[in-house]
Design an enzyme around this catalytic site. Structure first.
Site, PDB file in Angstrom:
ATOM      1  CB  THR A  70      -0.848   0.222   1.072  1.00 16.49           C
ATOM      2  OG1 THR A  70      -1.862  -1.316   0.760  1.00 16.49           O
ATOM      3  CG2 THR A  70      -2.149   1.161   1.311  1.00 16.49           C
ATOM      4  CB  CYS A  83      25.634   3.574   6.487  1.00 13.68           C
ATOM      5  SG  CYS A  83      24.395   4.704   5.881  1.00 13.68           S
TER       6      CYS A  83
END
Ligand SMILES: *Cc1c(COP(=O)(O)O)cnc(C)c1O
Length: 386
Positions: free
Chosen positions: A242, A328
């Site tokens: 969705t 990261c």
């Protein structure tokens, strides 16, 4: 107590007020599912998503049906690389990338190697740039994909995207670029630059985290990719799940603003960055990492000779939020693979700080940060030296 000055805009950015205002109606009042085609709630959500898709496509010279929404650039990179490999393996199993890519490109490549694909990792020079002749000589008959980032997240270096695109186009090899750091900061046009696949994310350009997109060329040539998430057949079957209208509307607004303000903002940031560098440089024993001019305006990555980067970070952290190497990978003790690739020693790579300036950074803040750096570096060097 004051919060530290935020100079870590390569890790993420705050949401711009204008982006926030555009997102707000879609959290509650207009909460519909864009896939619901039988009532007003669905129609208005679908209209908002369609308009956002049109704006984003226009901003990069693409068509709306060439935009596939994802959860961010990590997912877009995975879809581009693994999806392209899976859909094109009958043509070949060779991929070319660069050793200074983000892990969201390198790790999918390593994964494909485990499946029997062959990956060439191009080196870079001491400024962080690839050699286009190197790339040309590595292209083979069985090469299906070249993946080279537009702007590096650690040292800000800008690769020659248009030349790479032209070469790949001439040799009929797909060209993917991770443009997470580049969108809204340098001109990007998928037609002019012959880009076939391009990864984007909103949270590096003052939009929300958790939303990104993959541009997938549909014409001249049509790029085949295999979906990596299967389900309801959203996004023309390429990415089920969705859609999330607030994030999508916000991303389109974020891109529109960043591109409209790109030239004035990059001029402003270049001045602030030069000021920071000129204030720090007289300390001595400082090395600029990356190309001096062919880099993102907001990026200054510096190695401090003879210092421990973590200790420097701790000495600075009450005043300024920065990171050493890449956010990261900062959980890992290993020195940055990007700084190693441009020839820095382990010690110098560990002694590096990435200053990432952004839209709300002021000259006053740069003065405070520069003064603090000039205060603590000699202290730490004395301490380490005796
Ligand atoms: C931040 C970043 C990513 C990851 O993007 P997410 O949207 O956080 O998944 C990938 N590549 C580069 C170059 C980045 O800077």
């Amino acid at each position: 107590m004051n919060r530290p000055i935020y100079l870590d805009h390569h890790a993420t950015t705050p949401i711009d007020d204008r982006v926030w205002a555009a997102m707000l109606p879609y959290f509650r009042e207009q909460f519909g599912n864009p896939a619901s085609n039988s009532h007003l709630y669905g129609w208005e959500a679908d209209a908002a998503v369609s308009l956002a898709r049109e704006k984003m496509a226009a901003a990069i010279g693409a068509e709306p049906d060439e935009i596939v929404f994802t959860s961010g650039a990590t997912e877009a990179n995975n879809l581009a690389i693994k999806g392209c490999a899976e859909a094109n393996m009958s043509r070949g199993r060779h991929i070319i990338t660069v050793c200074t890519e983000h892990n969201a490109v390198l790790d999918p490549c390593h994964y494909l190697e485990s499946l029997g694909f062959e990956v060439t990792y191009l080196p870079v020079d001491d400024a962080g740039l690839i050699d286009i002749n190197d790339l040309a000589s590595c292209l083979r008959k069985d090469t299906i994909l070249v993946s080279i980032m537009a702007a590096n997240n650690e040292i800000g270096v800008l690769q020659p995207i248009a030349e790479i695109g032209q070469l790949c186009h001439d040799r009929s090899v797909y060209f993917h670029t991770d443009a997470a750091q580049a969108i809204g900061k340098i001109p990007l046009h998928v037609g002019d630059q012959n880009i076939d696949l391009m990864s984007l994310t909103a949270h590096k350009i003052y939009g929300a985290k958790g939303i990104g997109a993959l541009y997938v060329r549909r014409r001249n040539p049509r790029v085949a990719i295999a979906p990596q998430l299967h389900g309801g057949g959203h996004e023309r079957g390429l990415r089920s799940g969705t859609l999330y209208p607030p994030q999508i509307v916000g991303m389109a607004e974020a891109m529109t603003i960043a591109i409209a303000e790109m030239s004035t903002e990059s001029e402003r940031l270049t001045k602030l960055r030069s000021h920071l560098w000129q204030t720090i440089q007289p300390l001595g024993g400082v090395t600029l990492n990356g190309h001096p001019t062919q880099r993102l305006a907001g990026n200054l990555n510096v190695s401090f000779n003879g210092l421990n980067g973590d200790r420097l970070l701790r000495a600075l952290q009450s005043v300024v939020a920065v990171s050493s190497g890449s956010a990261c990978t900062s959980a890992k003790a290993t020195p940055s693979h990007v700084l190693k690739a441009i020839g820095r020693s382990d010690a110098l790579a560990r002694a590096s700080i990435r200053f990432g300036l952004g839209r709300f950074t002021t000259i006053g803040e740069i003065d405070i940060v520069a003064a603090k750096v000039c205060e603590v570096v000699p202290e730490l060097r004395d301490y380490d030296g005796h």
